[in-house]
Every structure is written in structure tokens, then in C-alpha cells.
Write a protein that holds these residues in place. Structure first.
Motif, PDB file in Angstrom:
ATOM      1  N   HIS A   1      10.836   2.360   4.388  1.00  8.34           N
ATOM      2  CA  HIS A   1      10.069   2.974   3.562  1.00  8.34           C
ATOM      3  C   HIS A   1      10.803   3.588   2.326  1.00  8.34           C
ATOM      4  CE1 HIS A   1       6.565   2.443   6.035  1.00  8.34           C
ATOM      5  NE2 HIS A   1       7.144   2.917   7.064  1.00  8.34           N
ATOM      6  N   THR A   2      10.323   3.750   1.301  1.00  8.68           N
ATOM      7  CA  THR A   2      11.000   4.735   0.358  1.00  8.68           C
ATOM      8  C   THR A   2      10.272   5.673   0.201  1.00  8.68           C
ATOM      9  OG1 THR A   2      12.101   2.907  -0.756  1.00  8.68           O
ATOM     10  CG2 THR A   2      11.804   4.955  -2.174  1.00  8.68           C
ATOM     11  N   LEU A   3      10.819   6.919   0.350  1.00  8.34           N
ATOM     12  CA  LEU A   3       9.855   8.307   0.037  1.00  8.34           C
ATOM     13  C   LEU A   3      10.368   8.854  -1.263  1.00  8.34           C
ATOM     14  CD1 LEU A   3       9.977   7.634   3.171  1.00  8.34           C
ATOM     15  CD2 LEU A   3       9.131  10.144   3.483  1.00  8.34           C
ATOM     16  N   THR A   4       9.207   9.315  -2.155  1.00  4.44           N
ATOM     17  CA  THR A   4       9.717   9.791  -3.422  1.00  4.44           C
ATOM     18  C   THR A   4       8.820  11.115  -3.377  1.00  4.44           C
ATOM     19  OG1 THR A   4       9.713   7.655  -4.375  1.00  4.44           O
ATOM     20  CG2 THR A   4       9.497   9.545  -5.861  1.00  4.44           C
ATOM     21  N   TYR A   5       9.669  12.365  -3.524  1.00  7.86           N
ATOM     22  CA  TYR A   5       9.159  13.644  -3.514  1.00  7.86           C
ATOM     23  C   TYR A   5       8.985  14.211  -5.298  1.00  7.86           C
ATOM     24  CZ  TYR A   5      10.067  14.281   1.231  1.00  7.86           C
ATOM     25  OH  TYR A   5       9.964  14.265   2.490  1.00  7.86           O
ATOM     26  N   THR A   6       8.034  14.270  -5.773  1.00 13.75           N
ATOM     27  CA  THR A   6       8.118  14.583  -7.248  1.00 13.75           C
ATOM     28  C   THR A   6       7.755  16.208  -7.434  1.00 13.75           C
ATOM     29  OG1 THR A   6       7.520  12.585  -7.842  1.00 13.75           O
ATOM     30  CG2 THR A   6       7.086  14.238  -9.364  1.00 13.75           C
ATOM     31  N   LEU A   7       8.196  17.154  -7.983  1.00 10.91           N
ATOM     32  CA  LEU A   7       8.031  18.487  -8.180  1.00 10.91           C
ATOM     33  C   LEU A   7       7.613  18.806  -9.520  1.00 10.91           C
ATOM     34  CD1 LEU A   7       9.637  18.310  -5.261  1.00 10.91           C
ATOM     35  CD2 LEU A   7      10.358  20.759  -6.024  1.00 10.91           C
TER      36      LEU A   7
ATOM     37  N   ASP B   1       0.698  -1.181  -0.057  1.00 10.85           N
ATOM     38  CA  ASP B   1       0.251   0.016   0.039  1.00 10.85           C
ATOM     39  C   ASP B   1       0.807   1.335  -0.022  1.00 10.85           C
ATOM     40  OD1 ASP B   1      -2.922  -0.778   0.287  1.00 10.85           O
ATOM     41  OD2 ASP B   1      -1.753  -2.428   1.638  1.00 10.85           O
ATOM     42  N   ILE B   2       0.580   2.350  -0.935  1.00  5.30           N
ATOM     43  CA  ILE B   2       1.311   3.535  -1.186  1.00  5.30           C
ATOM     44  C   ILE B   2       0.677   4.557  -0.407  1.00  5.30           C
ATOM     45  CG2 ILE B   2       2.486   5.021  -2.755  1.00  5.30           C
ATOM     46  CD1 ILE B   2       3.557   2.339  -2.798  1.00  5.30           C
ATOM     47  N   ALA B   3       1.247   5.069   0.406  1.00  2.00           N
ATOM     48  CA  ALA B   3       0.462   6.552   1.065  1.00  2.00           C
ATOM     49  C   ALA B   3       1.236   7.589  -0.049  1.00  2.00           C
ATOM     50  CB  ALA B   3       1.162   6.819   2.426  1.00  2.00           C
ATOM     51  N   THR B   4       0.108   8.508  -0.284  1.00  3.08           N
ATOM     52  CA  THR B   4       0.348   9.718  -1.262  1.00  3.08           C
ATOM     53  C   THR B   4      -0.391  10.858  -0.753  1.00  3.08           C
ATOM     54  OG1 THR B   4       0.044   7.974  -3.057  1.00  3.08           O
ATOM     55  CG2 THR B   4      -0.168  10.465  -3.514  1.00  3.08           C
TER      56      THR B   4
ATOM     57  N   ASP C   1       6.221   4.117   0.291  1.00  2.00           N
ATOM     58  CA  ASP C   1       5.806   2.709   0.055  1.00  2.00           C
ATOM     59  C   ASP C   1       5.975   1.935   1.169  1.00  2.00           C
ATOM     60  OD1 ASP C   1       8.432   2.219   0.425  1.00  2.00           O
ATOM     61  OD2 ASP C   1       8.969   1.423  -1.415  1.00  2.00           O
ATOM     62  N   ASN C   2       5.363   0.595   1.075  1.00  2.00           N
ATOM     63  CA  ASN C   2       5.825  -0.506   2.111  1.00  2.00           C
ATOM     64  C   ASN C   2       5.007  -0.081   3.439  1.00  2.00           C
ATOM     65  OD1 ASN C   2       6.851  -2.747   2.608  1.00  2.00           O
ATOM     66  ND2 ASN C   2       8.580  -1.959   3.687  1.00  2.00           N
ATOM     67  N   ASN C   3       3.709   0.011   3.142  1.00  2.00           N
ATOM     68  CA  ASN C   3       2.912   0.404   4.245  1.00  2.00           C
ATOM     69  C   ASN C   3       2.053  -0.826   4.755  1.00  2.00           C
ATOM     70  OD1 ASN C   3       3.109   3.534   5.044  1.00  2.00           O
ATOM     71  ND2 ASN C   3       2.727   3.341   2.665  1.00  2.00           N
ATOM     72  N   ASP C   4       1.795  -0.982   5.861  1.00  2.00           N
ATOM     73  CA  ASP C   4       0.910  -2.326   6.432  1.00  2.00           C
ATOM     74  C   ASP C   4      -0.540  -2.093   6.120  1.00  2.00           C
ATOM     75  OD1 ASP C   4       2.972  -3.830   7.220  1.00  2.00           O
ATOM     76  OD2 ASP C   4       3.147  -2.747   9.236  1.00  2.00           O
ATOM     77  N   GLY C   5      -0.956  -2.120   5.009  1.00  2.00           N
ATOM     78  CA  GLY C   5      -2.380  -1.972   4.666  1.00  2.00           C
ATOM     79  C   GLY C   5      -2.859  -0.794   4.431  1.00  2.00           C
ATOM     80  N   PRO C   6      -4.226  -0.504   3.969  1.00  2.00           N
ATOM     81  CA  PRO C   6      -4.739   0.635   3.668  1.00  2.00           C
ATOM     82  C   PRO C   6      -4.553   1.887   4.903  1.00  2.00           C
ATOM     83  CG  PRO C   6      -6.000  -0.998   2.868  1.00  2.00           C
ATOM     84  CD  PRO C   6      -5.109  -1.705   3.581  1.00  2.00           C
ATOM     85  N   GLU C   7      -5.147   1.334   6.134  1.00  2.00           N
ATOM     86  CA  GLU C   7      -5.096   1.909   7.089  1.00  2.00           C
ATOM     87  C   GLU C   7      -3.822   2.609   7.502  1.00  2.00           C
ATOM     88  OE1 GLU C   7      -6.230  -1.243   7.294  1.00  2.00           O
ATOM     89  OE2 GLU C   7      -8.326  -0.865   7.049  1.00  2.00           O
ATOM     90  N   ALA C   8      -2.686   2.063   7.526  1.00  2.00           N
ATOM     91  CA  ALA C   8      -1.441   2.345   7.514  1.00  2.00           C
ATOM     92  C   ALA C   8      -1.062   3.373   6.800  1.00  2.00           C
ATOM     93  CB  ALA C   8      -0.439   1.258   7.838  1.00  2.00           C
TER      94      ALA C   8
ATOM     95  N   THR D   1      15.186   6.291   1.247  1.00  2.00           N
ATOM     96  CA  THR D   1      14.606   5.424   2.125  1.00  2.00           C
ATOM     97  C   THR D   1      14.523   6.088   3.440  1.00  2.00           C
ATOM     98  OG1 THR D   1      16.822   4.387   2.888  1.00  2.00           O
ATOM     99  CG2 THR D   1      15.652   3.380   1.114  1.00  2.00           C
ATOM    100  N   HIS D   2      13.656   5.508   4.338  1.00  2.00           N
ATOM    101  CA  HIS D   2      13.362   5.868   5.764  1.00  2.00           C
ATOM    102  C   HIS D   2      13.182   4.784   6.803  1.00  2.00           C
ATOM    103  CE1 HIS D   2      10.675   7.597   8.952  1.00  2.00           C
ATOM    104  NE2 HIS D   2      11.809   8.217   8.853  1.00  2.00           N
ATOM    105  N   PHE D   3      13.719   4.963   7.989  1.00  2.00           N
ATOM    106  CA  PHE D   3      13.142   3.783   9.143  1.00  2.00           C
ATOM    107  C   PHE D   3      13.402   4.554  10.136  1.00  2.00           C
ATOM    108  CE2 PHE D   3      14.424   1.301  12.572  1.00  2.00           C
ATOM    109  CZ  PHE D   3      13.455   0.270  12.423  1.00  2.00           C
TER     110      PHE D   3
END
Length: 149
Positions: A93-99, A4-7, A113-120, A77-79
Motif C-alpha cells: 500500500h501507499t499511505l499518504t498523510y496530508t496536514l 479502492d482508497i481508504a480515507t 491505496d491498493n485495497n481489495d474492494g470497498p469492504e477492505a 509504502t507499507h507491507f
């Protein structure tokens, strides 16, 4: 972890170069990124750390710079040990910033990326929306000079 991707996305009323400076200048970052102190040289392969205090607890998160393409794209990446999981690659996680230039400003999109489900993913997206709102306010109040201090 999951797929699941957080955006989070918003438009900053400033050119991409000004937004980029605010994303990569440690003094400016501290103003909108929950008071964190960021340390890195912004070169691919280099470490990045975020240090500060959250809800009364000291933290030091870490990651690695993956891509730097000013003023278009930043990936790292982020931990965070505060997440309670072991420091293993599968828990990062990998964080991607796009401008993206848009009429009157810059659209900033942040994906995690790499979230534990839609709620996370939604919880992470909510946190990132708060951070991006702070970025927007910081850049716009400074009239693009936020990172020139």
C-alpha cells in the motif's frame, strides 16, 4: 489488489508542526500507533519498519519513505505479512498523510491505496480512524509537547 482508497480524516487542536512531530517521533508514535516501534531516518528512499505485537502475534511490517514535506505531507509504502499475501510490490500500500492548517488546529487526512474492494477499504479506513483518534488525543493531551519528550 484494487484501486479502492481508504480515507480517514480528523482535526487535531494543535498547529501542524506539533502534529508533524507526533507523526515522526518514534517514542510518540508508540503511544498512539498500537504500541508499534517505528524505525526509519525519514528520508525519501529509506526503509521504514513497524514492529510490535498484534492479537498475540509478533509482526514486523516494512515499507519505503517516498516523500517528506514537513509539516504538510508524508508518503510511504507499507507491507504487512499478517495480511497473508506474498511480499510483492503489487501487495504493498501507499499511505499518504496530508496536514492542512484550519482554524484552531490541523486537519489530518490519511489515504491508503491498493485495497481489495470497498469492504477492505472501509476496514482499513476504520483502523486508520482509530489510529488518528489516538494521535489526536496524544497531541492534545500534551498541549503540543507530545514529541518533545
Amino acid at each position: 489488489m484494487g484501486n479502492d482508497i481508504a480515507t480517514a480524516s480528523l482535526t487535531v487542536d494543535a498547529p501542524p508542526d506539533d502534529v508533524w512531530r507526533a507523526l515522526t517521533d518514534p517514542a510518540t508514535i508508540a503511544r498512539y500507533y498500537f504500541g508499534t516501534t517505528v524505525t526509519t531516518d525519514w528520508r525519501p528512499g529509506s526503509p521504514i519498519t513497524w514492529a510490535g505485537e498484534y492479537e498475540g502475534k509478533r509482526y514486523e511490517d516494512h515499507g519505503e519513505i517516498l516523500e517528506v514535506d514537513p509539516p504538510r505531507r508524508l508518503r510511504h509504502t507499507h507491507f504487512s505479512p499478517l495480511g497473508g499475501k506474498p511480499d510483492l510490490p503489487e501487495n504493498h500500500h501507499t499511505l499518504t498523510y496530508t496536514l492542512t492548517p484550519v482554524a484552531g488546529g490541523t486537519e489530518v487526512t490519511l489515504e491508503q491505496d491498493n485495497n481489495d474492494g470497498p469492504e477492505a477499504a472501509e476496514h482499513a479506513a476504520s483502523n486508520w480512524r482509530t489510529m488518528l483518534a489516538g494521535l489526536k488525543e496524544t497531541v492534545e493531551q500534551a498541549g503540543g509537547a507530545a514529541a518533545e519528550d
